[in-house]
Design a protein around this motif. Sequence first.
Motif, PDB file in Angstrom:
ATOM      1  N   SER A 146      15.097  -7.381  10.167  1.00 10.70           N
ATOM      2  CA  SER A 146      15.582  -6.039   9.850  1.00 10.70           C
ATOM      3  C   SER A 146      14.468  -5.220   9.214  1.00 10.70           C
TER       4      SER A 146
ATOM      5  N   SER B  87      17.931  -5.703  13.597  1.00 11.26           N
ATOM      6  CA  SER B  87      19.052  -4.945  13.059  1.00 11.26           C
ATOM      7  C   SER B  87      18.531  -3.961  12.029  1.00 11.26           C
TER       8      SER B  87
ATOM      9  N   ASN C 215      20.212  -5.023   6.586  1.00 12.18           N
ATOM     10  CA  ASN C 215      19.737  -6.267   5.989  1.00 12.18           C
ATOM     11  C   ASN C 215      20.829  -7.329   5.888  1.00 12.18           C
TER      12      ASN C 215
END
Length: 264
Positions: free
Chosen positions: A33, A52, A55
Amino acid sequence: MKIGFIGLGNMAKAMIGGMLQKEIVSVGDLIGSAKSEKTLEAMRKLYGIETSAHNRDVAEAADILILAVKPQFFQEVIEEIADAVSADTLVISIAAGKTIAWIEQAFHKEIKLVRCMPNTPALVGEGCTGVCINGRVSQEETQMSLKLMESFGRASLVPESLIDAVGAVSGSSPAYVFMFIEAMADAAVAAGMPRALAYEFAAQAVCGSAKLLLESGKHPGELKDMVCSPGGTTIQGVRILEERGMRGAVMDALAAVVEQSRKL
């Protein structure tokens, strides 16, 4: 085994590249992330890993969670993910100045924690990483942590009391090595050598010298003496460096790094 990275900067990139190159993990084993969509897109293109913008997604998915954000963002990130990290998750921190006790307190619960201090030569697979653990990390998890760190260089288990010294002698010292290379190249340019060639000669001399030390097992003083022929040229350069206090200056510089690290 899922390995998650919170933060996908240069160090995370080096670590991921090393793990994939050494085939310790596969692309499907990794997730990361970052705040920037540009960074996420770059990592997807470079390595093909899952990414992503959140987190917590990484914290929930990871069996091994690597915190690769800058120290000033640690409190914020840990507050965001603390309740998503399970008791079985192995947490690895690479932040300078954040002690095991500080990180444990920030999580407000017992965690398995490994604190690592890598350095920038990891970007070319020649890193040197100090590794220390808390009391909840098993021997198997310790060996796995070392294996991951060794994917991009050398790694050694050290007590946390030495981690500031590790940061000084390997973490910060590349900056001083680059200054030394630049100074040698400047001298070569002054002697008539083209700049690009001067950098190449100076850098390779440092690279080769370090490799000779590591592979020969000889004391650096012995190797220095091998270069200094009686009545030769090299010993005159050594004399000047000793007169100008090279050893003392280097020792003072590293001592200042240790002192500052303990204040972080």
